[in-house]
Design a protein around this motif. Sequence first.
Motif, short mmCIF file in Angstrom:
data_model
loop_
_atom_site.label_atom_id
_atom_site.label_comp_id
_atom_site.label_asym_id
_atom_site.label_seq_id
_atom_site.Cartn_x
_atom_site.Cartn_y
_atom_site.Cartn_z
N PRO B 104 -7.71 13.67 -1.40
CA PRO B 104 -9.07 13.83 -1.90
C PRO B 104 -9.89 12.55 -1.82
CG PRO B 104 -7.47 14.00 -3.69
CD PRO B 104 -6.68 13.81 -2.43
N TYR B 105 -9.23 11.42 -1.60
CA TYR B 105 -9.93 10.13 -1.57
C TYR B 105 -10.20 9.66 -0.15
CZ TYR B 105 -7.98 10.58 -6.20
OH TYR B 105 -7.64 11.08 -7.42
N ASP B 106 -9.75 10.42 0.84
CA ASP B 106 -9.89 10.03 2.25
C ASP B 106 -9.42 8.59 2.45
OD1 ASP B 106 -10.83 12.50 3.01
OD2 ASP B 106 -12.93 11.98 2.76
N ALA B 107 -8.27 8.28 1.86
CA ALA B 107 -7.81 6.89 1.83
C ALA B 107 -6.94 6.52 3.04
CB ALA B 107 -7.02 6.64 0.55
N ARG B 108 -6.72 7.47 3.94
CA ARG B 108 -5.83 7.20 5.08
C ARG B 108 -6.62 7.18 6.38
NH1 ARG B 108 -0.18 9.68 4.53
NH2 ARG B 108 0.37 9.11 2.41
N TYR B 109 -6.09 6.51 7.35
CA TYR B 109 -6.70 6.50 8.68
C TYR B 109 -5.60 6.46 9.72
CZ TYR B 109 -5.57 1.54 8.94
OH TYR B 109 -4.88 0.36 8.98
N VAL B 110 -5.96 6.80 10.95
CA VAL B 110 -4.96 6.76 12.03
C VAL B 110 -4.97 5.36 12.64
CG1 VAL B 110 -4.23 7.72 14.24
CG2 VAL B 110 -5.25 9.21 12.52
N HIS B 111 -3.83 4.70 12.58
CA HIS B 111 -3.68 3.38 13.19
C HIS B 111 -3.69 3.54 14.71
CE1 HIS B 111 -1.86 -0.47 14.28
NE2 HIS B 111 -2.18 -0.89 13.06
N PRO B 112 -4.29 2.61 15.44
CA PRO B 112 -4.30 2.74 16.91
C PRO B 112 -2.90 2.92 17.51
CG PRO B 112 -5.75 0.97 16.22
CD PRO B 112 -5.07 1.45 14.97
N GLU B 113 -1.85 2.50 16.79
CA GLU B 113 -0.49 2.69 17.33
C GLU B 113 0.03 4.11 17.10
OE1 GLU B 113 2.08 -0.46 15.95
OE2 GLU B 113 0.74 -1.99 16.78
N GLY B 114 -0.77 4.98 16.46
CA GLY B 114 -0.41 6.39 16.37
C GLY B 114 0.07 6.89 15.03
N TYR B 115 0.41 6.01 14.13
CA TYR B 115 0.85 6.49 12.82
C TYR B 115 -0.31 6.45 11.83
CZ TYR B 115 1.27 1.43 12.14
OH TYR B 115 0.99 0.09 12.09
N VAL B 116 -0.13 7.15 10.72
CA VAL B 116 -1.17 7.15 9.69
C VAL B 116 -0.90 5.98 8.75
CG1 VAL B 116 -2.09 8.41 7.71
CG2 VAL B 116 -1.67 9.60 9.86
N ASP B 117 -1.95 5.24 8.45
CA ASP B 117 -1.80 4.00 7.70
C ASP B 117 -2.64 4.06 6.42
OD1 ASP B 117 -0.75 1.45 7.35
OD2 ASP B 117 -2.50 0.48 8.24
N LYS B 118 -2.29 3.24 5.46
CA LYS B 118 -2.97 3.23 4.17
C LYS B 118 -2.54 2.02 3.36
CE LYS B 118 -1.12 5.72 0.91
NZ LYS B 118 -0.36 4.66 0.23
N CYS B 119 -3.13 1.86 2.17
CA CYS B 119 -2.77 0.78 1.24
C CYS B 119 -1.31 0.94 0.81
CB CYS B 119 -3.69 0.87 0.02
SG CYS B 119 -3.09 -0.03 -1.42
N THR B 120 -0.61 -0.18 0.75
CA THR B 120 0.80 -0.15 0.33
C THR B 120 1.00 -0.87 -1.01
OG1 THR B 120 1.23 -2.24 1.46
CG2 THR B 120 1.58 -0.22 2.74
N PHE B 121 -0.08 -1.21 -1.66
CA PHE B 121 -0.02 -2.09 -2.85
C PHE B 121 0.62 -3.43 -2.45
CE2 PHE B 121 -0.08 0.98 -6.77
CZ PHE B 121 -1.47 0.88 -6.82
N CYS B 122 0.52 -3.78 -1.18
CA CYS B 122 1.10 -5.03 -0.63
C CYS B 122 2.55 -5.21 -1.12
CB CYS B 122 0.25 -6.24 -1.03
SG CYS B 122 -1.20 -6.48 0.01
N LEU B 123 3.38 -4.19 -0.92
CA LEU B 123 4.74 -4.26 -1.46
C LEU B 123 5.53 -5.45 -0.91
CD1 LEU B 123 6.02 -0.60 -1.89
CD2 LEU B 123 5.35 -2.25 -3.62
N HIS B 124 5.15 -5.92 0.29
CA HIS B 124 5.87 -7.07 0.84
C HIS B 124 5.62 -8.32 -0.01
CE1 HIS B 124 1.83 -7.13 2.58
NE2 HIS B 124 1.98 -8.43 2.80
N ARG B 125 4.52 -8.29 -0.74
CA ARG B 125 4.23 -9.43 -1.64
C ARG B 125 4.70 -9.12 -3.06
NH1 ARG B 125 -0.89 -12.46 -0.12
NH2 ARG B 125 -1.25 -12.61 -2.35
#
Lengths: 321, 181
Positions: B104-125
């Motif tokens: 409902p928030y339209d928070a995702r987009y298609v990454h040019p590499e073909g997968y769907v991408d979004k915020c991860t809460f910067c889990l790597h940090r």
Amino acid sequence: MGGIEEFMVRTNPGVDPHLSVWEWQIPIYLFLGGLAAGMMVIGAWQELWGRGRWESRLSVLGALAALGALSVGMLALLLDLENPQYVYRFYLAFQPTSPMSWGAWILLLAYPALALWALISVNGDALESWICRFAFLSPLRTLRRAAAGWSTAIRLVVLVVGGALGVYTGILLQTLVARPLWNSGLLGPLFLASGVSGGAALYMLFRGDRSTLSVLLKWDVGALVLEALLLGLLLLEKMSGTPLDRLAAATLIGGPYTGTFFGLVLVGGIAVPLLMEALELRNPQRHALFAPALVLVGGFSLRAVLVLAGLATGFQMVANA
Amino acid sequence: MAKEKRLVMSVDTLRCVGCSACVVACKTENGVPLGCTRDWIVEETTGRLPHLAMELRSTRCNHCEHPGCVAACPTGASHINEGGAVLVTHHKCSGCKACMAACPYDARYVHPEGYVDKCTFCLHRTADGGLPACVSICPTKALTFGDANDPGSEVSQKLRARKHKVLHPETGMSPNLYFLI
């Protein structure tokens, strides 16, 4: 209190200004999958419990046409995937909450069911002549003999898988709650009814004899009446719903898709062929192909309008209404 | 027994000035491709002249507790990670885009590499105790990130002390992005 206006600094492709991630591939698949489902339901039902004449030739043609339609439809689906090399991932998982996952497995069941249905329905002489020409087909003879004892079970499977194939696409859209135009339990039955009307129309194009045509006309008239009722209920539900629902309904009534919806779906795809076929019921004409062709155009237009209009509906509509 | 982590973010709409530093920091930190964004600014104006009110919101994936995107995903690529962050496993994503239609928030987009991408809460940090890039860059300290199940965390204290709202609660997805109002 006045209105709400939102200004957003976001320009994600396919997302802004409204979602447009699905294009022609999805309506093509939904239409062809629906056609296949309709042909499976009508053919298997007629063979199991149908009154009136049913030519087994039609079952063979129906099964082969359904196999072709599904294959082209799945190719369209593959073309829609952004990462087609990972399509096999659909078959490494079963996600019970995802109708798309159900659909992937239903499609996998449909292929053997349709192949067996064609095999038990095909004329024995015709099969032998094919085997004479292409020796590698000879195992089909043994398979046909083995499958013959299971013919009722095979037809039941075809009926159930066809019904599931027809209904799941509507449920798939329904469960995507972020798109208000799709949030209705009527969508599954609507897509099934539309698939059955399209399936009957395609069978009619195979030109059965007059009594078979009469059976098909009854199927088509019944499915078109049901489709009109379900579409009417869907519009009523949306027009009398929440502000978001009403905005979603406005995309079909008074919005960018109004012309296509009224012209190709309601009038050209349902009302006109329904009238023609209801009149034709009294005196079936083998060469009356115009009405079935209209039904097919209407079936595709219904999917195209609902997918594209529904995709554009969302929560952002309320803010800037 | 300690409660399981529930990672949430709060956005102080009284502090946010819409400077877009969070957007730039996220793009830089996560290598978000040109033309795409994982977080963005919404400027909402309500009322009628001359009685207008404006709210500025830094917005991103709501990391819902009952996410429609995860329910819609046919391959299991979209999933809920430990702590409640909603993530996408890139090599499982076929790019069918059902998750995008479900959000409902339209928070995702298609990454040019073909997968769907979004915020991860910067889990790597954040896995190592750090903060998401957007939170650490915010010049007005409008963003707070932490464990809502830890009563001592800064975000818990803010949620206890301040009036707050979530967007589109009617979807029943229980979003974890809170807006302090």
